[in-house]
Write a protein that holds these residues in place. Structure first.
Motif, PDB file in Angstrom:
ATOM      1  N   LEU A 114      17.448  48.434  13.075  1.00  0.00           N
ATOM      2  CA  LEU A 114      16.320  48.822  13.929  1.00  0.00           C
ATOM      3  C   LEU A 114      16.786  49.716  15.076  1.00  0.00           C
ATOM      4  CD1 LEU A 114      14.490  45.389  13.986  1.00  0.00           C
ATOM      5  CD2 LEU A 114      13.655  47.474  12.910  1.00  0.00           C
ATOM      6  N   HIS A 115      17.957  49.439  15.624  1.00  0.00           N
ATOM      7  CA  HIS A 115      18.489  50.285  16.701  1.00  0.00           C
ATOM      8  C   HIS A 115      18.810  51.690  16.177  1.00  0.00           C
ATOM      9  CE1 HIS A 115      18.521  47.364  19.839  1.00  0.00           C
ATOM     10  NE2 HIS A 115      19.394  46.559  19.251  1.00  0.00           N
ATOM     11  N   ALA A 116      19.312  51.766  14.967  1.00  0.00           N
ATOM     12  CA  ALA A 116      19.743  53.057  14.417  1.00  0.00           C
ATOM     13  C   ALA A 116      18.568  53.922  13.957  1.00  0.00           C
ATOM     14  CB  ALA A 116      20.699  52.836  13.245  1.00  0.00           C
ATOM     15  N   HIS A 117      17.412  53.290  13.703  1.00  0.00           N
ATOM     16  CA  HIS A 117      16.272  54.031  13.157  1.00  0.00           C
ATOM     17  C   HIS A 117      15.009  53.692  13.951  1.00  0.00           C
ATOM     18  CE1 HIS A 117      18.699  55.314   9.711  1.00  0.00           C
ATOM     19  NE2 HIS A 117      19.161  54.079   9.681  1.00  0.00           N
ATOM     20  N   PRO A 118      14.765  54.402  15.044  1.00  0.00           N
ATOM     21  CA  PRO A 118      13.633  54.085  15.923  1.00  0.00           C
ATOM     22  C   PRO A 118      12.277  54.199  15.245  1.00  0.00           C
ATOM     23  CG  PRO A 118      15.189  55.570  17.005  1.00  0.00           C
ATOM     24  CD  PRO A 118      15.595  55.493  15.572  1.00  0.00           C
ATOM     25  N   GLN A 119      12.171  54.957  14.153  1.00  0.00           N
ATOM     26  CA  GLN A 119      10.880  55.092  13.484  1.00  0.00           C
ATOM     27  C   GLN A 119      10.578  53.936  12.534  1.00  0.00           C
ATOM     28  OE1 GLN A 119      11.191  59.087  11.760  1.00  0.00           O
ATOM     29  NE2 GLN A 119       9.802  59.813  13.353  1.00  0.00           N
ATOM     30  N   LEU A 120      11.502  53.015  12.393  1.00  0.00           N
ATOM     31  CA  LEU A 120      11.298  51.836  11.554  1.00  0.00           C
ATOM     32  C   LEU A 120      10.664  50.720  12.379  1.00  0.00           C
ATOM     33  CD1 LEU A 120      11.736  50.358   8.848  1.00  0.00           C
ATOM     34  CD2 LEU A 120      13.992  49.691   9.694  1.00  0.00           C
ATOM     35  N   ARG A 121       9.577  50.145  11.875  1.00  0.00           N
ATOM     36  CA  ARG A 121       8.900  49.031  12.535  1.00  0.00           C
ATOM     37  C   ARG A 121       9.076  47.773  11.686  1.00  0.00           C
ATOM     38  NH1 ARG A 121       5.103  52.759  11.842  1.00  0.00           N
ATOM     39  NH2 ARG A 121       3.778  51.352  10.634  1.00  0.00           N
ATOM     40  N   LEU A 122       9.176  46.626  12.363  1.00  0.00           N
ATOM     41  CA  LEU A 122       9.381  45.348  11.668  1.00  0.00           C
ATOM     42  C   LEU A 122       8.229  44.409  11.974  1.00  0.00           C
ATOM     43  CD1 LEU A 122      11.133  43.287  10.064  1.00  0.00           C
ATOM     44  CD2 LEU A 122      12.219  42.710  12.256  1.00  0.00           C
ATOM     45  N   GLN A 123       7.662  43.833  10.935  1.00  0.00           N
ATOM     46  CA  GLN A 123       6.689  42.751  11.107  1.00  0.00           C
ATOM     47  C   GLN A 123       7.201  41.520  10.370  1.00  0.00           C
ATOM     48  OE1 GLN A 123       1.998  41.564  10.584  1.00  0.00           O
ATOM     49  NE2 GLN A 123       2.586  43.693  10.777  1.00  0.00           N
ATOM     50  N   LEU A 124       7.459  40.448  11.121  1.00  0.00           N
ATOM     51  CA  LEU A 124       7.914  39.188  10.552  1.00  0.00           C
ATOM     52  C   LEU A 124       6.704  38.283  10.329  1.00  0.00           C
ATOM     53  CD1 LEU A 124      11.130  38.318  12.596  1.00  0.00           C
ATOM     54  CD2 LEU A 124      10.983  39.214  10.281  1.00  0.00           C
ATOM     55  N   LEU A 125       6.580  37.774   9.114  1.00  0.00           N
ATOM     56  CA  LEU A 125       5.512  36.846   8.759  1.00  0.00           C
ATOM     57  C   LEU A 125       6.179  35.483   8.568  1.00  0.00           C
ATOM     58  CD1 LEU A 125       3.823  39.199   6.155  1.00  0.00           C
ATOM     59  CD2 LEU A 125       3.171  38.880   8.539  1.00  0.00           C
ATOM     60  N   LEU A 126       6.152  34.673   9.618  1.00  0.00           N
ATOM     61  CA  LEU A 126       6.896  33.416   9.629  1.00  0.00           C
ATOM     62  C   LEU A 126       5.942  32.252   9.336  1.00  0.00           C
ATOM     63  CD1 LEU A 126       9.051  34.133  12.802  1.00  0.00           C
ATOM     64  CD2 LEU A 126       9.722  34.383  10.401  1.00  0.00           C
ATOM     65  N   ASP A 127       6.235  31.550   8.243  1.00  0.00           N
ATOM     66  CA  ASP A 127       5.348  30.475   7.817  1.00  0.00           C
ATOM     67  C   ASP A 127       6.111  29.596   6.843  1.00  0.00           C
ATOM     68  OD1 ASP A 127       3.308  28.820   7.054  1.00  0.00           O
ATOM     69  OD2 ASP A 127       1.913  30.415   6.521  1.00  0.00           O
ATOM     70  N   ASP A 128       6.182  28.293   7.125  1.00  0.00           N
ATOM     71  CA  ASP A 128       6.889  27.396   6.218  1.00  0.00           C
ATOM     72  C   ASP A 128       6.130  27.189   4.907  1.00  0.00           C
ATOM     73  OD1 ASP A 128       8.910  27.177   7.971  1.00  0.00           O
ATOM     74  OD2 ASP A 128       8.605  25.101   8.526  1.00  0.00           O
ATOM     75  N   SER A 129       4.816  27.377   4.912  1.00  0.00           N
ATOM     76  CA  SER A 129       4.060  27.345   3.658  1.00  0.00           C
ATOM     77  C   SER A 129       4.031  28.766   3.117  1.00  0.00           C
ATOM     78  CB  SER A 129       2.636  26.850   3.903  1.00  0.00           C
ATOM     79  OG  SER A 129       1.951  27.717   4.772  1.00  0.00           O
ATOM     80  N   HIS A 130       4.492  28.942   1.912  1.00  0.00           N
ATOM     81  CA  HIS A 130       4.662  30.278   1.345  1.00  0.00           C
ATOM     82  C   HIS A 130       3.313  30.954   1.180  1.00  0.00           C
ATOM     83  CE1 HIS A 130       8.775  28.995  -0.496  1.00  0.00           C
ATOM     84  NE2 HIS A 130       8.745  28.953   0.814  1.00  0.00           N
ATOM     85  N   SER A 131       3.141  32.074   1.861  1.00  0.00           N
ATOM     86  CA  SER A 131       1.877  32.788   1.840  1.00  0.00           C
ATOM     87  C   SER A 131       1.764  33.650   0.590  1.00  0.00           C
ATOM     88  CB  SER A 131       1.739  33.653   3.092  1.00  0.00           C
ATOM     89  OG  SER A 131       2.830  34.537   3.177  1.00  0.00           O
ATOM     90  N   ASP A 132       0.601  34.246   0.397  1.00  0.00           N
ATOM     91  CA  ASP A 132       0.360  35.147  -0.715  1.00  0.00           C
ATOM     92  C   ASP A 132       1.078  36.466  -0.421  1.00  0.00           C
ATOM     93  OD1 ASP A 132      -0.624  36.998  -2.554  1.00  0.00           O
ATOM     94  OD2 ASP A 132      -2.583  36.036  -2.655  1.00  0.00           O
ATOM     95  N   LEU A 133       2.195  36.688  -1.096  1.00  0.00           N
ATOM     96  CA  LEU A 133       3.036  37.840  -0.785  1.00  0.00           C
ATOM     97  C   LEU A 133       2.349  39.160  -1.103  1.00  0.00           C
ATOM     98  CD1 LEU A 133       6.454  36.482  -2.138  1.00  0.00           C
ATOM     99  CD2 LEU A 133       5.505  36.304   0.167  1.00  0.00           C
ATOM    100  N   VAL A 134       1.558  39.178  -2.145  1.00  0.00           N
ATOM    101  CA  VAL A 134       0.866  40.416  -2.518  1.00  0.00           C
ATOM    102  C   VAL A 134      -0.216  40.735  -1.498  1.00  0.00           C
ATOM    103  CG1 VAL A 134      -0.562  41.533  -4.266  1.00  0.00           C
ATOM    104  CG2 VAL A 134       1.385  40.125  -4.966  1.00  0.00           C
ATOM    105  N   ALA A 135      -1.030  39.725  -1.153  1.00  0.00           N
ATOM    106  CA  ALA A 135      -2.110  39.943  -0.194  1.00  0.00           C
ATOM    107  C   ALA A 135      -1.572  40.349   1.173  1.00  0.00           C
ATOM    108  CB  ALA A 135      -2.968  38.679  -0.066  1.00  0.00           C
TER     109      ALA A 135
END
Length: 314
Positions: A114-135
C-alpha cells in the motif's frame, strides 16, 4: 458492431491524415480501409471526405461525424488503458475477506504494498461468519483450517500454530503449570464452532460436545504425546471474543499465534508450555480465478505468502 468498427477506422484515417497511414496503424490494407470508409458513407447517404491524390479533407458532415467518432475512440482507448493498468499495475480497490482477528496481521502483510502504490485502495471485510464472496465482490478470502468444496481457487499461505495463553492476573500467586497434565486444574475457555438449530437432538449433541474438549500436545524435542481433556468454563462462537476474555484473566485459551503475538510480546498475555506443540491450522487464500488475475491481486497474494509462510516456525 460493424458500425462501431467503421467509425473507429474513419476516426483513425482522420487522425493519421491518409488511408495508407491509417492502414499501417490498424494492420489492414489501404484498400480495405478505403472500402470501410466508403461503406460508412453509403450508410450515411452523405460524403464524409473529399479525396484527392495528395490529401484528404472532411466535408461539413464529416467534420461533425468525426467529432462524435473521436469521443467514442477515446473512450475505447481509455477503457483499454484501464484494463492494461489492471493487468500491469496495482490500482483500484482490493477487497479482502477474513476473520476479525486477522485485521492487524493483514495490515502488516500489506503495508509495504500500500505504501509503494498510492493508487491502490484496500477494503477489509472482517466477519467470522463467512459472507457471500461473490455478492461482496471479494478479490481474496483468507480462510483457516480445512476448506469446503468450492469453485474458488485455494492457495496455501502457510500454517498457523496454536498457543496456550493466559493473562498474568489469572495466576493470583500460584505457579504456572509446568506440564500438560497440570493444565487440567485451571479454568478454560473454548470456541464452539458448531451450529445451533431447533432440532432437539442436534441441540443436545451440540451442548454435550461443548461441555468437554480435548486437545493433543506433543513435546517438540522428545516427541512425547499427551491428550488433554478439559471442561471449558466459557464458550464462544468467536475466536476474537476468546482473546478479549483471556486478557481479562478468566481462563486459559488456545489462541492463534498470529492473532496474539503482539499481546504476548507486550506482556498482556503469557504463552504457556512453549516447548509443547498444541496443533496448527492451515491458512489459505481463495480467489475466484487462477489465471489472468489483476496486478493488485497477484501482488497482494505474493505479499501474504511472504508474510505468513514463516509463521509455521513460531
Amino acid at each position: 458492431m460493424e458500425d462501431l468498427k467503421r467509425m473507429a477506422i474513419f476516426a483513425t484515417v482522420v487522425e493519421q491524415g491518409s488511408m495508407t497511414a491509417a492502414a499501417r496503424i490498424l494492420g489492414m490494407s489501404a484498400s480495405a480501409v478505403s472500402q470501410q470508409v466508403r461503406q460508412l458513407e453509403a450508410q450515411a447517404g452523405l460524403p464524409l471526405m473529399h479525396r484527392t491524390t495528395r490529401r484528404l479533407s472532411l466535408t461539413d458532415a464529416g467534420q461533425r461525424f468525426y467529432a462524435q467518432c473521436a469521443v467514442m475512440l477515446q473512450a475505447v482507448r481509455q477503457a483499454r488503458a484501464e484494463l492494461d493498468a489492471e493487468r500491469d499495475e496495482p490500482v483500484g480497490e482490493l477487497r479482502i475477506a477474513a476473520v476479525l482477528g486477522l485485521a492487524a496481521p493483514l495490515g502488516r502483510a500489506l503495508a509495504p504494498l500500500l505504501h509503494a502504490h498510492p493508487q491502490l485502495r484496500l477494503q477489509l471485510l472482517l466477519d467470522d461468519s463467512h459472507s457471500d464472496l461473490v455478492a461482496e465482490r471479494v478479490d481474496i478470502a483468507i480462510r483457516l483450517g480445512e476448506l469446503p468444496d468450492s469453485h474458488w481457487v485455494a492457495r496455501t499461505l502457510g500454517t498457523l500454530p496454536w498457543w496456550i495463553c493466559a493473562a498474568p492476573a489469572l495466576a493470583q500467586g500460584r505457579p504456572w503449570p509446568s506440564n500438560p497434565q497440570a493444565l487440567q486444574a485451571w479454568p478454560w475457555m473454548a470456541r464452539n464452532i458448531g451450529t445451533t438449530n431447533n432440532n432437539s437432538t442436534s441441540a443436545s449433541t451440540s451442548a454435550s460436545a461443548s461441555a468437554s474438549a480435548s486437545m493433543q500436545l506433543q513435546h517438540r524435542h522428545s516427541g512425547e504425546l499427551v491428550v488433554l481433556h478439559t471442561t471449558p468454563r466459557i464458550i464462544s462462537n468467536q475466536q476474537y471474543a476468546l482473546q478479549q476474555l483471556c486478557r481479562e484473566g478468566l481462563g486459559l485459551a488456545r489462541l492463534f499465534s498470529l492473532e496474539v503475538a503482539d499481546q504476548v510480546h507486550s506482556g498482556q498475555l503469557l504463552r504457556l508450555l512453549p516447548d509443547w506443540d498444541c496443533g496448527s491450522l492451515r491458512i489459505s487464500a481463495l480467489t475466484p480465478e487462477r489465471q489472468a488475475l489483476p496486478a493488485r491481486v497477484r501482488l497482494a497474494l505474493a505479499a501474504l505468502q511472504a508474510h505468513f509462510a514463516p509463521l509455521a516456525l513460531s
